[in-house]
Each structure stands twice: as C-alpha cells, then as structure tokens.
Design an enzyme around this catalytic site. Structure first.
Site, PDB file in Angstrom:
ATOM      1  CG  HIS A  96      -2.030   0.975   1.127  1.00  0.00           C
ATOM      2  ND1 HIS A  96      -1.812   2.392   1.298  1.00  0.00           N
ATOM      3  CD2 HIS A  96      -3.321   0.954   0.949  1.00  0.00           C
ATOM      4  CE1 HIS A  96      -2.845   2.984   1.281  1.00  0.00           C
ATOM      5  NE2 HIS A  96      -3.749   2.006   0.799  1.00  0.00           N
ATOM      6  CD  GLU A 165      -5.304   1.283  -3.145  1.00  0.00           C
ATOM      7  OE1 GLU A 165      -6.433   1.449  -3.092  1.00  0.00           O
ATOM      8  OE2 GLU A 165      -4.462   1.239  -2.374  1.00  0.00           O
TER       9      GLU A 165
END
Ligand code: PEP
Length: 247
Positions: A96, A165
């Site tokens: 992430h 993302e």
C-alpha cells in the site's frame, strides 16, 4: 469472481463489528452473492476477533500489511504472515502506498509477498503512480516497474490479486477517467500476463471509490473488483457500491 475489499486503515474498535454484521446481512440475502467476494482488512487489533466471528459467514478477514520475515523474529512491533494466518487472516495487503512511503522498497515487498504466500495468505499487491509521475506521463512505466521488480512467475497467480491505486486518487475524491483506466488496466494485465505466462491475476481498482463513481467504474470490463478505503467504514456506503455495481 469479483472482489470488494474494504481497507479500514486506522479505524475500528471491537464494537465496529456491527458494520460488518450489516454488510454480512446484506450479502447473505443478495441474489448476486455468488458473483463476488467481500474481504475486510481491519487493523491488526481486530483481526483475531473478527476472523473468529465471521468464521462461518461469508466475509473474509485480511490484514493491511505483514512483516517481511517468516515465523518469529526479534523485530519489535513486527507481525509475520505466520502470526496473521494463525489468528484467521486469509488475505493481506502488501505495498500500500502508505507503507511504501514509510520505506517498503521492492526488495522488502518481494520478501513480504514470498512469506505471505508461503503461509497461505492471499496477497493483494498494491501499485500506483503519484501525481508528479502522472503529470510527467510516466504512469505506465512506473506501474510496470512496480510489478516486475516484485512479482515472479514462481508465485502462484491464484494467490495474487493486484490493486491499482493511483496515489493522487486515494482519499481525494478524484478518480482517473474511463479512458485512462481502460488504458492502465489493460497495460497492467499485459505486464502480468508476461510475468505469469499467459494468464493475469485479478486486477482491482482502488482510490476514492464510492456509490456514485461505481457507475462509471463498472463499465471497464478489465477491472475485477475494488479496494475501498473511506467508504468501507460505513456499511451503507460499502453496500451501495455493491448494489450499484450490480444494478
Ligand atoms: C486506500 O487507501 O486503499 C483507498 C482506496 O482509500 P480511499 O478509498 O479512501 O481513497
């Protein structure tokens, strides 16, 4: 199979299980439920209790990160994939952008993926370009590099999901255009097909997904699901995303 993954980030206490109860009740009655899987990644503190609670239900629990070593070590505050698996986690996010910003480089990420898979955790590997890289038209090359530096054909693709993302989109309310997303997801799948010899793992989109923009996002057939941050902390908002996806 489509995926709706809720990343709670630093959110939640034991009574927040009520949010998942509402999502589970919706899921249990949803006529489309065989078409998708719901995974929630709460903070480490809630993984064990949530995994036990939802053991016989359909919501699967994952972690937001894991340490880059197997089993036990002397690293203070670290939590290994072995430890996560032992308390019922089935998935883990890796890479992430929040963790990349804290120092997770390609070599650390490769070890994380390796040990997560070794411990039978499914990996949701996150990639994404920042605002400057996008401005300089480097999105495709940045994504390719993030994939080829970490993923290897020896990792079984059934254990890997990739979440695209864009960093500039996370928490900003802004999302890429349909054309941009079509281009990037096709590119990601092409790179993945090269790594994994023909077949690509599932590719999700993440970044400001909500019950409104899902109408556009669902038109992009290359996208196999969504990693949802902010909107996953409300059962209504999360359920709206699923409802509108299948509307
Ligand atoms: C995330 O941080 O993984 C994310 C997708 O956040 P948000 O949906 O809030 O943009």
């Amino acid at each position: 199979m489509k995926y709706f993954i809720g990343n709670w980030k630093m959110f939640g206490v034991p009574k927040s299980v009520n949010i998942l109860n509402r999502i589970n009740s919706f899921y249990a009655k949803d006529k489309n439920r065989n078409k998708y899987r719901v995974i929630i990644t709460p903070p480490f503190t809630l993984i064990e209790s949530f995994a036990k609670y939802f053991q016989r239900k359909k919501i699967l629990i994952g972690s937001q990160n894991c340490y880059q070593k197997d089993f036990f070590s002397s690293d203070t505050s670290a939590i290994s994939p072995y430890m996560l698996k032992s308390v019922g986690a089935k998935y883990t996010l890796i890479g992430h952008s929040d963790n990349r910003a804290e120092g997770d480089n390609d070599s650390i990420l490769k070890d994380k993926v390796k040990f997560a898979i070794k411990n039978n955790l499914k990996v949701v590997f996150c990639i994404g370009e920042n605002k400057l890289e996008k401005k300089n038209k480097r999105t495709l090359s940045v994504l390719k590099k993030q994939l080829i530096k970490v993923l290897e054909s020896k990792f079984d693709k059934k254990n890997i999901i990739v979440a695209y993302e864009p960093i500039w989109s996370i928490g900003s309310g802004k999302i890429p255009t349909k054309q941009e997303l079509q281009k990037t997801t096709t590119h990601i799948k092409k790179v993945l097909k090269n790594i994994f010899k023909k077949k690509s793992p599932a590719v999700l989109y993440g970044g400001s997904v909500d019950g409104n923009n899902i109408d556009m996002l669902k038109q992009i057939s290359e996208i196999d699901g969504f990693l949802v941050g902010g909107a996953s902390k409300s059962s209504k908002k999360f359920i709206d995303i699923i409802k509108n996806y299948y509307r």
